[in-house]
Design an enzyme around this catalytic site. Structure first.
Site, PDB file in Angstrom:
ATOM      1  N   ARG A  34     -28.484   2.094  48.340  1.00 31.27           N
ATOM      2  CA  ARG A  34     -28.768   1.433  47.574  1.00 31.27           C
ATOM      3  C   ARG A  34     -30.472   1.200  47.510  1.00 31.27           C
ATOM      4  NH1 ARG A  34     -29.605  -3.899  49.716  1.00 31.27           N
ATOM      5  NH2 ARG A  34     -28.556  -3.266  51.186  1.00 31.27           N
ATOM      6  N   LYS A  67     -23.758   4.515  26.517  1.00 32.28           N
ATOM      7  CA  LYS A  67     -23.770   5.127  25.355  1.00 32.28           C
ATOM      8  C   LYS A  67     -24.248   6.788  24.870  1.00 32.28           C
ATOM      9  CE  LYS A  67     -22.119   0.782  24.710  1.00 32.28           C
ATOM     10  NZ  LYS A  67     -22.694   0.079  24.603  1.00 32.28           N
ATOM     11  N   ASP A 126     -34.291  -3.555  23.916  1.00 37.14           N
ATOM     12  CA  ASP A 126     -32.634  -2.625  23.904  1.00 37.14           C
ATOM     13  C   ASP A 126     -32.786  -1.498  23.254  1.00 37.14           C
ATOM     14  OD1 ASP A 126     -30.661  -1.393  24.293  1.00 37.14           O
ATOM     15  OD2 ASP A 126     -29.863  -3.745  24.441  1.00 37.14           O
TER      16      ASP A 126
HETATM   17  C1  LIG Z   1     -22.916  -0.945  25.132  1.00 41.12           C
HETATM   18  C2  LIG Z   1     -24.786  -2.184  25.186  1.00 41.12           C
HETATM   19  C3  LIG Z   1     -24.475  -2.627  26.077  1.00 41.12           C
HETATM   20  C4  LIG Z   1     -24.472  -3.515  27.198  1.00 41.12           C
HETATM   21  O1  LIG Z   1     -23.813  -1.616  28.188  1.00 41.12           O
HETATM   22  P1  LIG Z   1     -22.714  -1.539  29.046  1.00 41.12           P
HETATM   23  O2  LIG Z   1     -23.074  -0.292  29.494  1.00 41.12           O
HETATM   24  O3  LIG Z   1     -21.822  -1.654  28.127  1.00 41.12           O
HETATM   25  O4  LIG Z   1     -23.235  -2.725  30.168  1.00 41.12           O
HETATM   26  C5  LIG Z   1     -25.939  -3.370  25.701  1.00 41.12           C
HETATM   27  N1  LIG Z   1     -26.805  -2.946  24.934  1.00 41.12           N
HETATM   28  C6  LIG Z   1     -26.471  -2.912  23.185  1.00 41.12           C
HETATM   29  C7  LIG Z   1     -26.905  -3.061  22.311  1.00 41.12           C
HETATM   30  C8  LIG Z   1     -25.112  -1.828  23.648  1.00 41.12           C
HETATM   31  O5  LIG Z   1     -24.650  -1.237  22.772  1.00 41.12           O
END
Ligand SMILES: *Cc1c(COP(=O)(O)O)cnc(C)c1O
Length: 390
Positions: A45, A194, A169
């Site tokens: 962890r 992604k 982000d």
């Molecule tokens: C998909 C996404 C998230 C969340 O990510 P997960 O891996 O699905 O938890 C956060 N920010 C953006 C811009 C995303 O496209």
């Protein structure tokens, strides 16, 4: 040596066996010689060699001092929000990822963290909305799904003057196209689900910090709350990263052609893509990123839920699914899918209309993708005609 070459060789081959691929250390614990005497790892962890290799790679890609890999993008976001305390306020982009909106609204509001949403694509809105209580500025650029672009360096200046942390982000751009830490951000988060992993085969997230001090605080939160990425998924993300620069280049090329096709089509009312000169902040996008990404959104001329439904169920290569950033093209209808948890008035006000379709343009031959879209648009038009004549 280029950054890419540097990066590909930044993980040494395994000193024990010479294995060129990072070993998957599928272990929970590590044998100690005496209490506290270990080889740098004591419990998975806290730290794991496969995860550590991934974290080092992503920190390098984003030019940060430290990175931490989480079990999802939302777990990564959650760890950043945990830097705050009750009474702190967040200033966030209005076209925020639906899951982040849900996290802020349904989890953190009850702990006394308040979030103000503004259209950050106009810097004056940020200047106006920030207050002494704002402790975190939360940006996505480009946004999901309307591809809004905000000026990272300008917002960094406003956040800094106000002593607020600034987190970007960077999921949509990927570190290949845009490096917020070099533009003044303190923290970058990714949904590694992604582009970083890139093959639609896992869920993962990463937090990268500009300073070691901030990185240590995130690592403390990660160890204290436990949402770590497992060794096998860490290995898969590493494998994805090895081709990230090539994939992103091709995603961008295909997406631009798709966006140009859509913009010239009578069945399309509006196209959102930062690479089009018609995009509201095209100049800002050009200034701060070296490419415009693989996501294209557009509004059908027939701006209804029904028409959108016909469209998203009529394509052959664009598969109807949430998520983006994978090799295979996907499409979704945000109003009914990713953004369903946002109240309709707020959703529409932020530009997510009923007729909005989001494409994640994959790595197929672009002409096949364009033909696929053309046929689906024809189907929408045909249905309309039938409805009018009925
Ligand atoms: C998909 C996404 C998230 C969340 O990510 P997960 O891996 O699905 O938890 C956060 N920010 C953006 C811009 C995303 O496209």
């Amino acid at each position: 040596m280029s950054h890419v070459t540097d990066l590909l060789h930044s993980i040494p081959s395994d000193p024990l066996t010479g294995a060129i691929s990072v070993p998957i250390y599928q272990t929970s614990t590590y044998v100690q010689e005496a209490p506290g005497v270990n080889k740098g790892f004591d419990y998975s962890r806290t730290n794991n060699p496969t995860r550590a290799a991934l974290e080092k790679l992503v920190a390098g890609l984003e030019h940060g001092e430290s990175a931490a890999a989480f079990s999802s993008g939302l777990a990564a976001i959650d760890s950043v929000v945990k830097l705050l305390k009750s009474g702190d306020e967040v200033l966030a982009v209005d076209d925020i990822y639906g899951g982040a909106f849900r996290l802020y609204t349904h989890i953190y509001e009850k702990f006394g963290v308040k979030v103000n949403y503004v259209d950050t694509s106009r810097i004056e809105n940020v200047v106006e909305a920030i207050t002494p209580a704002t402790k975190l500025v939360w940006l996505e650029t480009p946004t999901n799904p309307t591809l809004k672009v905000s000026d990272i360096a300008a917002i960094a200046g406003v956040a800094k003057a106000n002593d607020a942390l600034f987190c970007v982000d960077n999921t949509f751009a990927s570190p290949v196209l845009q490096n917020p830490l070099l533009l003044g951000a303190d923290i970058v988060v990714h949904s590694a689900t992604k582009y970083l992993a890139g093959h639609s085969d896992l869920i993962a997230g990463v937090v990268v910090c500009k300073t070691k001090e901030l990185g240590d605080r995130i690592r403390f939160i990660q160890n204290a709350t436990g949402a770590i990425l497992g060794p096998f998924d860490s290995w898969l993300v590493i494998r994805g990263l090895e081709t990230l620069h090539l994939r992103v280049k091709q995603h961008c090329k295909n997406a631009l052609e798709v966006a140009q096709f859509l913009e010239g089509h009578p069945g399309v009312k509006k196209v959102f893509y930062p690479g089009l000169p018609s995009h509201f902040n095209h100049e800002v996008a050009k200034k701060q990123s070296s490419g415009f990404g693989g996501v294209v959104s557009f509004v059908l001329s027939e701006e209804t839920i029904e028409a959108a439904k016909t469209f998203v169920t009529s394509t052959k290569y664009f598969k109807l699914a949430e998520s983006l950033g994978g090799v295979k093209s996907l499409l979704c209808h945000p109003a009914e899918m990713t953004h369903k948890s946002i109240p309709a008035e707020i959703r529409r006000a932020s530009g997510v209309s009923d007729g909005l379709i989001r494409l994640s343009v994959g790595l197929e031959e672009v002409q096949d993708l364009i033909n696929d879209l053309e046929l689906a648009l024809q189907k929408v038009e045909l249905k309309e005609k039938v409805a009018v004549n009925a």
